[in-house]
Design a protein around this motif. Structure first.
Motif, PDB file in Angstrom:
ATOM      1  N   PHE A 163     -46.014 104.161 -11.813  1.00  0.00           N
ATOM      2  CA  PHE A 163     -46.499 103.628 -12.973  1.00  0.00           C
ATOM      3  C   PHE A 163     -47.677 104.446 -13.530  1.00  0.00           C
ATOM      4  CE2 PHE A 163     -47.605 100.260  -9.699  1.00  0.00           C
ATOM      5  CZ  PHE A 163     -48.540 100.841  -9.513  1.00  0.00           C
ATOM      6  N   VAL A 164     -47.758 104.093 -14.723  1.00  0.00           N
ATOM      7  CA  VAL A 164     -48.876 105.432 -15.273  1.00  0.00           C
ATOM      8  C   VAL A 164     -50.313 105.179 -14.685  1.00  0.00           C
ATOM      9  CG1 VAL A 164     -50.186 105.642 -17.532  1.00  0.00           C
ATOM     10  CG2 VAL A 164     -47.787 105.184 -17.511  1.00  0.00           C
ATOM     11  N   HIS A 165     -50.489 103.763 -14.125  1.00  0.00           N
ATOM     12  CA  HIS A 165     -51.960 103.843 -13.579  1.00  0.00           C
ATOM     13  C   HIS A 165     -52.021 104.003 -12.243  1.00  0.00           C
ATOM     14  CE1 HIS A 165     -50.182  99.683 -13.169  1.00  0.00           C
ATOM     15  NE2 HIS A 165     -50.904  99.687 -11.960  1.00  0.00           N
ATOM     16  N   ARG A 166     -51.057 104.756 -11.676  1.00  0.00           N
ATOM     17  CA  ARG A 166     -51.247 105.155 -10.216  1.00  0.00           C
ATOM     18  C   ARG A 166     -52.205 105.977  -9.902  1.00  0.00           C
ATOM     19  NH1 ARG A 166     -49.094 109.715  -7.907  1.00  0.00           N
ATOM     20  NH2 ARG A 166     -47.885 108.684  -6.403  1.00  0.00           N
ATOM     21  N   SER A 167     -52.577 106.198  -8.568  1.00  0.00           N
ATOM     22  CA  SER A 167     -53.642 106.927  -8.077  1.00  0.00           C
ATOM     23  C   SER A 167     -53.588 108.059  -8.326  1.00  0.00           C
ATOM     24  CB  SER A 167     -53.795 106.804  -6.612  1.00  0.00           C
ATOM     25  OG  SER A 167     -54.858 107.580  -5.828  1.00  0.00           O
ATOM     26  N   ARG A 168     -54.928 108.597  -9.133  1.00  0.00           N
ATOM     27  CA  ARG A 168     -54.940 110.164  -9.227  1.00  0.00           C
ATOM     28  C   ARG A 168     -55.455 110.841  -8.017  1.00  0.00           C
ATOM     29  NH1 ARG A 168     -57.780 109.289 -15.099  1.00  0.00           N
ATOM     30  NH2 ARG A 168     -55.909 108.592 -16.103  1.00  0.00           N
ATOM     31  N   ASN A 169     -56.034 110.275  -7.059  1.00  0.00           N
ATOM     32  CA  ASN A 169     -56.387 110.855  -5.790  1.00  0.00           C
ATOM     33  C   ASN A 169     -55.663 111.042  -4.534  1.00  0.00           C
ATOM     34  OD1 ASN A 169     -58.877 111.170  -7.235  1.00  0.00           O
ATOM     35  ND2 ASN A 169     -59.788 109.338  -6.316  1.00  0.00           N
ATOM     36  N   GLU A 170     -55.029 111.965  -4.458  1.00  0.00           N
ATOM     37  CA  GLU A 170     -53.716 112.361  -3.829  1.00  0.00           C
ATOM     38  C   GLU A 170     -54.374 111.699  -2.156  1.00  0.00           C
ATOM     39  OE1 GLU A 170     -49.820 112.786  -2.752  1.00  0.00           O
ATOM     40  OE2 GLU A 170     -50.853 112.940  -4.512  1.00  0.00           O
ATOM     41  N   GLY A 171     -53.409 110.960  -1.690  1.00  0.00           N
ATOM     42  CA  GLY A 171     -53.936 110.437  -0.296  1.00  0.00           C
ATOM     43  C   GLY A 171     -54.603 109.260  -0.150  1.00  0.00           C
ATOM     44  N   VAL A 172     -55.074 108.907  -1.381  1.00  0.00           N
ATOM     45  CA  VAL A 172     -56.112 107.611  -1.367  1.00  0.00           C
ATOM     46  C   VAL A 172     -55.354 106.590  -2.447  1.00  0.00           C
ATOM     47  CG1 VAL A 172     -58.405 106.744  -1.729  1.00  0.00           C
ATOM     48  CG2 VAL A 172     -58.016 109.115  -0.900  1.00  0.00           C
TER      49      VAL A 172
END
Length: 380
Positions: free
Chosen positions: A79-88
């Motif tokens: 979804f659009v609000h998924r994490s932008r910090n890979e691996g976190v």
């Protein structure tokens, strides 16, 4: 109040997109503090963030805690609000917990229909059991004295907004152990020439299971799990060094201490029988979370006032909660609130495809506000 719900959703999505690990939550802390100050709320930044709301003349004060750290998990949601910090990822719903408390702060600030002080405790690093104690060590309970403390966690698989709690132990403790076995490695074809550590380690894995099945009452609910088995052995090389790691969950300090005693006895005995050296490290990361009976009843009263489905005698949860450290200092209650029964809202906590349910945000915010007003009633 569609606008209120929409603003809470936007805020929760912002937290979800920017997750941070324990004691690294600088952006998150700044965002929480800014939101509180925008509401005109007295705000203090330290290990965590504290908001203080005062109204009337009463000296009574209650604390409400929310956690805001994330997990080292790569998110699978698209979804659009998924994490932008890979691996976190916010795979436990702490983004929702924080948003609900910020929503309650807004409701109480705009309608201070209470008499006393509400202390909003925004806590880092719950996942490793370190954040609450760090705030306590910093002096949060001396600087902002409270008479009661409350906290919650969302619970996937239960109906949205269903409140459940209990008096007594609500969450188990978590203790970690490491057992180091040292002997003499050697050739796999000649085990008699050395003191290999694979066999005693394997024997120890099985023997530890007798602690719960034979040493504790059947009703204890304790769990002993070996989670790692590490050796320096290789093809045709018998190990001379083996490390076992694991954890213990317990519903009472007494059973936790008994497990440690028996674990050490069993490890020592097996070491002697095999002629190897055995050392044990045992440390408790989370103590048991124990609810005060009166505080638990107040939670159910607030749920009833809101017309929410509720259960005041739910079974204890075997997971652990850092809130326990606050509840060990002042009377408190930890509660569970249903996150939903379908889709990502029903996925297990810490799953890479879990998501906090936005339908719960306004309900949670209004629940906290209702509890605060009940515990700090005007005119009494």
């Amino acid at each position: 109040m569609a606008d209120f719900a929409h603003r809470l959703q936007a805020l929760r999505h912002e937290f979800h997109q920017n997750p941070e690990l324990g004691f690294q939550e600088e952006w998150t802390k700044a965002r929480i503090a800014r939101h509180l100050r925008d509401l005109g709320i007295e705000t203090h930044e330290g290990v965590g963030v504290v908001g203080v709301l005062r109204a009337g003349n009463s000296h009574k004060a209650i604390g409400i805690r929310a956690d805001f750290d994330a997990l080292p998990i790569t998110e699978l949601n698209e979804f659009v609000h998924r994490s932008r910090n890979e691996g976190v990822m916010h795979a436990c719903g702490h983004d929702g917990h924080t948003t609900m408390l910020l929503g309650a702060a807004e409701l109480l600030a705009k309608s201070p229909d209470f008499d006393g002080t509400v202390v909003l405790l925004f806590q880092p690093n719950e996942e490793h059991g370190l954040g609450a104690q760090a705030m306590i060590d910093e002096g949060v309970l001396q600087n902002f004295p409270i008479d009661e403390v409350y906290g919650l966690h969302n619970l996937p698989g239960e109906p949205v907004g269903r409140i459940s709690t209990r008096e007594g132990v609500i969450c188990f403790s978590e203790s970690l152990f490491e057992i180091t076995i040292k002997g003499q490695g050697g050739h796999a074809s000649m085990p008699q020439a050395g003191r290999e550590t694979m066999t005693p380690a394997a024997e120890l894995v099985l023997a530890l299971q007798t602690i719960v099945s034979r040493k504790l009452p059947p009703s204890s609910g304790a769990v002993v799990s070996v989670t790692e088995f590490i050796t320096d052995g290789q093809r045709n090389v018998l190990p001379g060094h083996t490390l076992l790691k694991g954890e213990v969950r317990a519903a009472s300090p007494e059973h936790r201490k008994q497990v440690e005693i028996h674990l050490r006895q069993i490890a020592e005995g097996i070491g002697v029988s095999h002629g190897v050296n055995v050392s044990v490290e045992f440390r408790t990361e989370f103590i048991e979370a124990i609810n005060d009976a009166n505080a638990a009843s107040h939670v159910i009263e607030a749920a009833k006032a809101m017309g929410l489905e509720h259960d005041g005698a739910r079974p204890s949860m075997t997971f652990s909660e850092d809130f326990a450290n606050f509840a060990a200092q002042v009377p408190g209650c930890f509660l569970l609130i249903g996150n939903g029964t379908e889709g990502a809202h029903a996925k297990p906590l810490h799953a890479a495809d879990y998501d906090f349910n936005d339908e719960l945000l306004e309900t949670g915010a209004r629940f906290w506000a209702e509890l605060a007003k009940q515990r700090l009633p005007k005119g009494k």
